[in-house]
Design an enzyme around this catalytic site. Structure first.
Site, PDB file in Angstrom:
ATOM      1  N   ASN A   1       0.852  -1.179   0.000  1.00  0.00           N
ATOM      2  CA  ASN A   1       0.000   0.000   0.000  1.00  0.00           C
ATOM      3  C   ASN A   1       0.889   1.230   0.000  1.00  0.00           C
ATOM      4  O   ASN A   1       1.954   1.233   0.625  1.00  0.00           O
ATOM      5  CB  ASN A   1      -0.900  -0.003   1.242  1.00  0.00           C
ATOM      6  CG  ASN A   1      -1.888  -1.154   1.226  1.00  0.00           C
ATOM      7  OD1 ASN A   1      -2.359  -1.558   0.160  1.00  0.00           O
ATOM      8  ND2 ASN A   1      -2.191  -1.698   2.397  1.00  0.00           N
TER       9      ASN A   1
ATOM     10  N   VAL B   1       1.343   2.528   8.117  1.00  0.00           N
ATOM     11  CA  VAL B   1       2.677   2.576   8.718  1.00  0.00           C
ATOM     12  C   VAL B   1       3.664   2.989   7.630  1.00  0.00           C
ATOM     13  O   VAL B   1       3.776   2.319   6.585  1.00  0.00           O
ATOM     14  CB  VAL B   1       3.073   1.204   9.315  1.00  0.00           C
ATOM     15  CG1 VAL B   1       4.468   1.289   9.939  1.00  0.00           C
ATOM     16  CG2 VAL B   1       2.050   0.737  10.345  1.00  0.00           C
TER      17      VAL B   1
ATOM     18  N   HIS C   1       6.308  -2.023   3.566  1.00  0.00           N
ATOM     19  CA  HIS C   1       6.071  -3.415   3.954  1.00  0.00           C
ATOM     20  C   HIS C   1       5.271  -4.098   2.859  1.00  0.00           C
ATOM     21  O   HIS C   1       4.337  -3.527   2.312  1.00  0.00           O
ATOM     22  CB  HIS C   1       5.324  -3.503   5.293  1.00  0.00           C
ATOM     23  CG  HIS C   1       4.168  -2.564   5.419  1.00  0.00           C
ATOM     24  ND1 HIS C   1       4.331  -1.224   5.680  1.00  0.00           N
ATOM     25  CD2 HIS C   1       2.836  -2.763   5.303  1.00  0.00           C
ATOM     26  CE1 HIS C   1       3.153  -0.638   5.719  1.00  0.00           C
ATOM     27  NE2 HIS C   1       2.220  -1.553   5.485  1.00  0.00           N
TER      28      HIS C   1
ATOM     29  N   HIS D   1       2.739  -6.981   2.096  1.00  0.00           N
ATOM     30  CA  HIS D   1       1.775  -7.884   2.733  1.00  0.00           C
ATOM     31  C   HIS D   1       1.802  -9.207   1.964  1.00  0.00           C
ATOM     32  O   HIS D   1       1.614  -9.212   0.738  1.00  0.00           O
ATOM     33  CB  HIS D   1       0.356  -7.331   2.641  1.00  0.00           C
ATOM     34  CG  HIS D   1       0.098  -6.080   3.422  1.00  0.00           C
ATOM     35  ND1 HIS D   1      -0.544  -6.076   4.638  1.00  0.00           N
ATOM     36  CD2 HIS D   1       0.371  -4.775   3.152  1.00  0.00           C
ATOM     37  CE1 HIS D   1      -0.664  -4.834   5.076  1.00  0.00           C
ATOM     38  NE2 HIS D   1      -0.121  -4.020   4.193  1.00  0.00           N
TER      39      HIS D   1
HETATM   40  P1  AMP Z   1      -0.690  -0.724   5.865  1.00  0.00           P
HETATM   41  O1  AMP Z   1      -2.133  -0.345   6.046  1.00  0.00           O
HETATM   42  O2  AMP Z   1      -0.360  -1.253   4.496  1.00  0.00           O
HETATM   43  O3  AMP Z   1       0.240   0.382   6.304  1.00  0.00           O
HETATM   44  O4  AMP Z   1      -0.450  -1.966   6.820  1.00  0.00           O
HETATM   45  C1  AMP Z   1      -0.025  -1.835   8.140  1.00  0.00           C
HETATM   46  C2  AMP Z   1      -0.262  -3.172   8.791  1.00  0.00           C
HETATM   47  O5  AMP Z   1       0.515  -3.230   9.973  1.00  0.00           O
HETATM   48  C3  AMP Z   1      -1.721  -3.421   9.192  1.00  0.00           C
HETATM   49  O6  AMP Z   1      -2.196  -4.596   8.515  1.00  0.00           O
HETATM   50  C4  AMP Z   1      -1.642  -3.621  10.707  1.00  0.00           C
HETATM   51  O7  AMP Z   1      -2.517  -4.615  11.175  1.00  0.00           O
HETATM   52  C5  AMP Z   1      -0.187  -4.010  10.905  1.00  0.00           C
HETATM   53  N1  AMP Z   1       0.403  -3.718  12.208  1.00  0.00           N
HETATM   54  C6  AMP Z   1       0.338  -2.551  12.888  1.00  0.00           C
HETATM   55  N2  AMP Z   1       1.018  -2.650  14.038  1.00  0.00           N
HETATM   56  C7  AMP Z   1       1.531  -3.908  14.092  1.00  0.00           C
HETATM   57  C8  AMP Z   1       2.329  -4.624  15.024  1.00  0.00           C
HETATM   58  N3  AMP Z   1       2.755  -4.067  16.176  1.00  0.00           N
HETATM   59  N4  AMP Z   1       2.667  -5.906  14.746  1.00  0.00           N
HETATM   60  C9  AMP Z   1       2.246  -6.486  13.610  1.00  0.00           C
HETATM   61  N5  AMP Z   1       1.496  -5.865  12.676  1.00  0.00           N
HETATM   62  C10 AMP Z   1       1.136  -4.590  12.916  1.00  0.00           C
END
Ligand code: AMP
Length: 115
Positions: free
Chosen positions: A88, A97, A101, A103
């Protein structure tokens, strides 16, 4: 810029369910999984979004992330049936975040188009 939650995971300041680690790449289970298998694959260096990916500078790193995804998919038993890899980017992309990353989603039939 403030340290992201993923930087804290890299620094082992907060726990995560780590499934893969190499010199440059870390992968851990998403805390709020959207599929039976939902793993996040991240580089250990901070790159806020895929907009900051510079082809030649980051090509090898991205290759390592895809290698990791394939290995994890095999380890998780979802490689043969298939899976989805998603980055994303930014607000409209639904990025929460700001540390890139990938997914890795699998273990069920994915729908298209995504929401
Ligand atoms: P995005 O919306 O692509 O930025 O994805 C961020 C992802 O990080 C989401 O699917 C969250 O559920 C995941 N996430 C946030 N905090 C944590 C954490 N502490 N450990 C594992 N996953 C996390």
């Amino acid at each position: 810029m403030a340290e992201t939650i993923f930087q804290k995971i890299i620094n082992k300041e907060i726990p995560a369910d780590i499934v893969y680690e190499s010199e440059n790449v870390l992968a851990f289970r998403d805390i709020n999984p959207k599929a039976p298998v939902h793993v996040l694959i991240i580089p250990k260096i901070e790159i806020p979004t895929v907009r900051e990916i510079i082809g030649s500078e980051h090509a090898a790193l991205l290759g390592e992330m895809y290698d990791a995804a394939n290995q994890i998919a095999i380890d998780e038993g979802i490689s043969d049936d298939g899976f989805r890899l998603v980055f994303n980017c930014g607000d409209n992309g639904g990025q929460e975040v700001y540390h890139i990353h990938m997914h890795l989603l699998g273990g069920r039939q994915m729908k298209w188009p995504p929401g």
